[in-house]
Every structure is written in C-alpha cells, then in structure tokens.
Design a protein around this motif. Structure first.
Motif, mmCIF file in Angstrom:
data_model
loop_
_atom_site.group_PDB
_atom_site.id
_atom_site.type_symbol
_atom_site.label_atom_id
_atom_site.label_comp_id
_atom_site.label_asym_id
_atom_site.label_seq_id
_atom_site.Cartn_x
_atom_site.Cartn_y
_atom_site.Cartn_z
ATOM 1 N N GLN A 1 0.797 -1.221 0.000
ATOM 2 C CA GLN A 1 0.000 0.000 0.000
ATOM 3 C C GLN A 1 0.836 1.281 0.000
ATOM 4 N N LEU A 2 2.158 1.131 0.057
ATOM 5 C CA LEU A 2 3.015 2.307 0.194
ATOM 6 C C LEU A 2 3.136 3.109 -1.101
ATOM 7 N N GLU A 3 3.070 4.422 -0.948
ATOM 8 C CA GLU A 3 3.409 5.313 -2.052
ATOM 9 C C GLU A 3 4.939 5.387 -2.133
ATOM 10 N N HIS A 4 5.433 5.935 -3.253
ATOM 11 C CA HIS A 4 6.877 5.948 -3.493
ATOM 12 C C HIS A 4 7.635 6.647 -2.361
ATOM 13 N N ASN A 5 7.174 7.844 -1.952
ATOM 14 C CA ASN A 5 7.872 8.586 -0.904
ATOM 15 C C ASN A 5 7.827 7.853 0.431
ATOM 16 N N GLU A 6 6.692 7.222 0.730
ATOM 17 C CA GLU A 6 6.548 6.490 1.985
ATOM 18 C C GLU A 6 7.486 5.282 2.026
ATOM 19 N N LEU A 7 7.737 4.703 0.864
ATOM 20 C CA LEU A 7 8.631 3.555 0.773
ATOM 21 C C LEU A 7 10.021 3.919 1.296
ATOM 22 N N TYR A 8 10.493 5.086 0.895
ATOM 23 C CA TYR A 8 11.835 5.495 1.326
ATOM 24 C C TYR A 8 11.865 5.880 2.809
ATOM 25 N N LYS A 9 10.736 6.336 3.333
ATOM 26 C CA LYS A 9 10.656 6.596 4.773
ATOM 27 C C LYS A 9 10.840 5.304 5.560
ATOM 28 N N GLU A 10 10.213 4.230 5.074
ATOM 29 C CA GLU A 10 10.334 2.937 5.749
ATOM 30 C C GLU A 10 11.763 2.389 5.639
ATOM 31 N N ILE A 11 12.389 2.622 4.504
ATOM 32 C CA ILE A 11 13.778 2.185 4.341
ATOM 33 C C ILE A 11 14.686 2.923 5.313
ATOM 34 N N ARG A 12 14.431 4.235 5.500
ATOM 35 C CA ARG A 12 15.237 4.995 6.456
ATOM 36 C C ARG A 12 15.050 4.465 7.878
ATOM 37 N N LYS A 13 13.833 4.052 8.218
ATOM 38 C CA LYS A 13 13.592 3.455 9.533
ATOM 39 C C LYS A 13 14.397 2.169 9.696
#
Length: 252
Positions: A218-230
């Motif tokens: 369900q992740l949008e592109h920008n949200e995907l990178y937020k999760e990667i940073r976590k």
C-alpha cells in the motif's frame, strides 16, 4: 551429540546461515537450497535429522516430504519449519507426515530442544508456550542466555555479527529494488529479515521489518523510502549495541 548430522533445507542463504550458526556448535550439518537438492543429498549421504522449510521454489517442503515417503528415501525425523503458527497449522503439518513443527520466527531454544528431543529418545521437551520475548528492548538478551546453554560466548558473538553483516547487505538490496519499484521482491527480503531478527531477538529490526512488510503493497513511493530509512536507523542502533562486543561483556 557432535557425532549427529543435521540437514538444513531452506531456499534462503541468510536463513540457512542463522540456523547453521545456532546448531553448529552442537552438531555437524550440511545445507540444501531447495527440496530437489535435499532429495539428492538424502539419497547419497547419511543424516540423523532434517530441518525442512515449507515455502520453497522448485519443490516445497510438503511435496519434498511426499517424495521422501513414497520412495522410502529415509525414515529419519523431518521437522517442518514455517511462518504458519497456529494449532491448526501445526496439526496439518503433522498429518502430512512431518515428525514435528517449529514456527517462525524460530527461537534458538525451541530449535535446539526439538533436535535434542528427536535424537535422544526419552528426553522431554520443556514447555515453550510462554512468551519470553521482551518487545520493549532493542535486543532481547534472554535469547543470548538461551544460546549460552549450548554455545560458547565467542560462537554467539559471531552469530550476531554475521546477522548484522547480512542484514546490511539485504537492506542495500531493498534500496535497489525500491528504485525499480519491485514491491514483491522487497517483501521477500523483509520477510527474511523479520524471521531472522525474530529468531535472534533483535527487536529493533524485527519491529521495523514487521511493520514495513505489512504495509509494502500500500506504500506510495515517498513512503517507501521513509520505511527504508527506519530500517537503516534500526540497523545503526543494532550496530551500536554489538560494536566492541559491549552487550556481551557481562557474560564473560
């Protein structure tokens, strides 16, 4: 028990490495990357027990077991290992012919006691139903304490350092897959990290990968990178925990 030999069957290299590290101080072992390879090894070599992952490409664990039984390749204990974990799933795997079942994430204590139980007739397994994980800490030290019953401290240190190295490698793969928006493959990498961090009690990574995996489709592109940073932050926290072996000093 070092004269006993375990065959580990799992399609993922990191899963195999974690299992090898957990059992390697107590048993000889060899590993197969899928069911087809496992069958060939069982036909030509002698083992005392098999740890069989259920979900594998080419030939899954249940299909592999069926061939082993039909062709009477071996009668040694074969233990199913799967993320399925409720009582109905356990009963299903036993009904297909497996001798036992271990749920992922695999607790080292459960893994070692299950192997001991099947290789030493008369040995009783302890009750493992109690949840001994502590989700409030970044690294559940009860797992280290369990491993100390079966391993020396240097061996345990290597388990946790190897996990960090391979977790960092998988994270780099996830970043490359994110650029290509290959969400299914990212999910597969996260599933591996989630299982192995859970096995070793690395809660700081287990929590991140569990949440990331649930949301991946369900992740949008920008949200995907937020999760990667976590995930990267979780790795840095874990690295600090084990650098210079500080967390292991109290056990020396």
């Amino acid at each position: 028990m070092k004269n006993k030999k375990v065959l580990i069957v799992d399609d993922n290299a990191l899963n195999r490495r974690v299992f090898e590290n957990v059992i390697g101080h107590n048993y000889f072992f060899e590993s197969a990357s899928d069911g087809m390879e496992a069958i060939e090894m069982l036909k030509t070599k002698k083992y005392d027990i098999v740890l069989m992952d259920i979900q594998m490409p080419r030939l899954d664990g249940i299909s592999c077991l069926k061939i082993i039984k039909e062709e009477e390749i071996t009668n040694i204990p074969i233990i199913a290992i799967s993320a399925y974990s409720n009582q109905g799933d356990r009963e299903y795997f036993l009904s297909t012919g497996f001798d036992d079942f271990i749920a992922k994430p695999v607790k080292p204590k459960d893994l070692l006691e299950t192997i001991h139980f099947h290789l030493q007739p008369g040995l009783q397994k302890t009750d493992t139903s109690e949840n001994d994980s502590n989700e409030e800490v970044n690294l559940n030290e009860s797992v280290i304490q369990q491993l100390l019953k079966y391993h020396n401290l240097d061996n345990i240190k290597s388990v946790y350092h190897d996990f960090l190295e391979e977790a960092e490698s998988l994270t780099e793969e996830i970043k490359k897959l994110a650029d290509l928006e290959k969400f299914e493959e990212i999910g597969e990498k996260l599933h591996i990290l989630k299982g192995n961090s859970g096995t070793l009690g690395v809660n700081v990574i287990h929590k991140v990968t569990s949440n990331f995996e649930k949301k991946i489709k369900q992740l949008e592109h920008n949200e995907l990178y937020k999760e990667i940073r976590k995930l990267e932050e979780g790795l840095k926290t874990y690295q600090k925990l084990i650098e210079n072996d500080k967390i292991f000093a109290k056990y020396e």
